[in-house]
Motif scaffolding. Structure first.
Motif, PDB file in Angstrom:
ATOM      1  N   UNK A   1      41.895  32.227  33.063  1.00 19.46           N
ATOM      2  CA  UNK A   1      41.122  31.897  34.246  1.00 19.46           C
ATOM      3  C   UNK A   1      42.004  31.167  35.254  1.00 19.46           C
ATOM      4  N   UNK A   2      42.792  30.236  34.785  1.00 17.77           N
ATOM      5  CA  UNK A   2      43.625  29.467  35.709  1.00 17.77           C
ATOM      6  C   UNK A   2      44.747  30.311  36.305  1.00 17.77           C
ATOM      7  N   UNK A   3      45.255  31.276  35.547  1.00 17.96           N
ATOM      8  CA  UNK A   3      46.282  32.156  36.104  1.00 17.96           C
ATOM      9  C   UNK A   3      45.719  32.903  37.302  1.00 17.96           C
ATOM     10  N   UNK A   4      44.517  33.440  37.151  1.00 21.83           N
ATOM     11  CA  UNK A   4      43.881  34.178  38.240  1.00 21.83           C
ATOM     12  C   UNK A   4      43.572  33.241  39.405  1.00 21.83           C
ATOM     13  N   UNK A   5      43.094  32.049  39.113  1.00 23.50           N
ATOM     14  CA  UNK A   5      42.751  31.104  40.182  1.00 23.50           C
ATOM     15  C   UNK A   5      43.992  30.694  40.978  1.00 23.50           C
ATOM     16  N   UNK A   6      45.080  30.381  40.285  1.00 26.75           N
ATOM     17  CA  UNK A   6      46.315  30.012  40.987  1.00 26.75           C
ATOM     18  C   UNK A   6      46.869  31.194  41.779  1.00 26.75           C
ATOM     19  N   UNK A   7      46.767  32.387  41.206  1.00 25.86           N
ATOM     20  CA  UNK A   7      47.227  33.586  41.912  1.00 25.86           C
ATOM     21  C   UNK A   7      46.406  33.819  43.170  1.00 25.86           C
ATOM     22  N   UNK A   8      45.109  33.630  43.066  1.00 27.06           N
ATOM     23  CA  UNK A   8      44.227  33.815  44.214  1.00 27.06           C
ATOM     24  C   UNK A   8      44.545  32.804  45.317  1.00 27.06           C
ATOM     25  N   UNK A   9      44.795  31.570  44.931  1.00 26.27           N
ATOM     26  CA  UNK A   9      45.153  30.541  45.920  1.00 26.27           C
ATOM     27  C   UNK A   9      46.443  30.911  46.643  1.00 26.27           C
ATOM     28  N   UNK A  10      47.448  31.373  45.887  1.00 21.44           N
ATOM     29  CA  UNK A  10      48.717  31.767  46.508  1.00 21.44           C
ATOM     30  C   UNK A  10      48.531  32.955  47.439  1.00 21.44           C
ATOM     31  N   UNK A  11      47.726  33.918  47.010  1.00 32.32           N
ATOM     32  CA  UNK A  11      47.482  35.102  47.835  1.00 32.32           C
ATOM     33  C   UNK A  11      46.713  34.720  49.104  1.00 32.32           C
ATOM     34  N   UNK A  12      45.744  33.841  48.972  1.00 36.50           N
ATOM     35  CA  UNK A  12      44.991  33.378  50.144  1.00 36.50           C
ATOM     36  C   UNK A  12      45.870  32.597  51.109  1.00 36.50           C
ATOM     37  N   UNK A  17      50.630  40.100  47.081  1.00 31.58           N
ATOM     38  CA  UNK A  17      49.769  40.171  45.909  1.00 31.58           C
ATOM     39  C   UNK A  17      50.561  40.057  44.610  1.00 31.58           C
ATOM     40  N   UNK A  18      51.642  40.815  44.480  1.00 34.30           N
ATOM     41  CA  UNK A  18      52.458  40.768  43.262  1.00 34.30           C
ATOM     42  C   UNK A  18      53.159  39.418  43.139  1.00 34.30           C
ATOM     43  N   UNK A  19      53.673  38.927  44.243  1.00 31.40           N
ATOM     44  CA  UNK A  19      54.339  37.614  44.243  1.00 31.40           C
ATOM     45  C   UNK A  19      53.373  36.515  43.833  1.00 31.40           C
ATOM     46  N   UNK A  20      52.131  36.593  44.322  1.00 32.76           N
ATOM     47  CA  UNK A  20      51.116  35.601  43.971  1.00 32.76           C
ATOM     48  C   UNK A  20      50.794  35.657  42.483  1.00 32.76           C
ATOM     49  N   UNK A  21      50.708  36.856  41.916  1.00 36.10           N
ATOM     50  CA  UNK A  21      50.413  37.001  40.490  1.00 36.10           C
ATOM     51  C   UNK A  21      51.560  36.463  39.641  1.00 36.10           C
ATOM     52  N   UNK A  22      52.790  36.744  40.044  1.00 35.86           N
ATOM     53  CA  UNK A  22      53.947  36.229  39.307  1.00 35.86           C
ATOM     54  C   UNK A  22      53.985  34.707  39.373  1.00 35.86           C
ATOM     55  N   UNK A  23      53.736  34.159  40.532  1.00 37.79           N
ATOM     56  CA  UNK A  23      53.738  32.696  40.685  1.00 37.79           C
ATOM     57  C   UNK A  23      52.609  32.054  39.879  1.00 37.79           C
ATOM     58  N   UNK A  24      51.419  32.667  39.881  1.00 38.04           N
ATOM     59  CA  UNK A  24      50.310  32.145  39.090  1.00 38.04           C
ATOM     60  C   UNK A  24      50.622  32.168  37.604  1.00 38.04           C
ATOM     61  N   UNK A  25      51.233  33.256  37.135  1.00 39.49           N
ATOM     62  CA  UNK A  25      51.642  33.332  35.738  1.00 39.49           C
ATOM     63  C   UNK A  25      52.723  32.329  35.402  1.00 39.49           C
ATOM     64  N   UNK A  26      53.639  32.139  36.323  1.00 40.21           N
ATOM     65  CA  UNK A  26      54.730  31.174  36.116  1.00 40.21           C
ATOM     66  C   UNK A  26      54.202  29.753  36.041  1.00 40.21           C
ATOM     67  N   UNK A  27      53.221  29.433  36.869  1.00 40.47           N
ATOM     68  CA  UNK A  27      52.672  28.073  36.888  1.00 40.47           C
ATOM     69  C   UNK A  27      51.962  27.724  35.584  1.00 40.47           C
ATOM     70  N   UNK A  28      51.355  28.690  34.915  1.00 40.84           N
ATOM     71  CA  UNK A  28      50.594  28.440  33.695  1.00 40.84           C
ATOM     72  C   UNK A  28      51.349  28.813  32.424  1.00 40.84           C
TER      73      UNK A  28
END
Length: 110
Positions: A1-12, A17-28
């Protein structure tokens, strides 16, 4: 859940989109990995047990360790990919998943 939430924040915030998903995964990544390793290490005594009832404990240990390992790999690798896929579909179809105070039935006053 937090990976998706952090990815969504980065994308917003304007990230690709891909960069946001990678960053969200990296953060968690570290938190997920530390939790999984602690759980697996705590379950290892089930794998190496002896004595009465050892067969059932070993089978439970194998299931727990394999399941947690698979869930960790799934969570770290597949979840960001699914986020990219579903967010891309939502952007292409023009749908914006907005949070609202309404429930599934459409009534806010329940």
């Amino acid at each position: 859940i937090l990976i998706v939430e952090f990815s969504k924040e980065k994308h917003d915030a304007g990230a690709d989109l891909v960069e946001a998903a990678i960053e969200g995964g990296h953060m968690r990544f570290r938190a997920v990995l530390m939790t999984a390793i602690a759980f697996v290490l705590g379950s290892l005594p089930l794998l190496f047990t002896t004595g009465a009832g050892a067969a059932s404990r070993i089978s439970i240990g194998i299931t727990v360790v394999a399941g947690m390992t698979a869930a960790t790999v799934f969570g770290i690798l597949v979840i960001p990919g699914l986020y990219v896929l579903f967010a891309w579909i939502a952007e292409r179809t023009g749908r914006v998943l907005a949070r609202s105070g309404k429930d599934a039935g459409g009534d806010a006053a329940a």
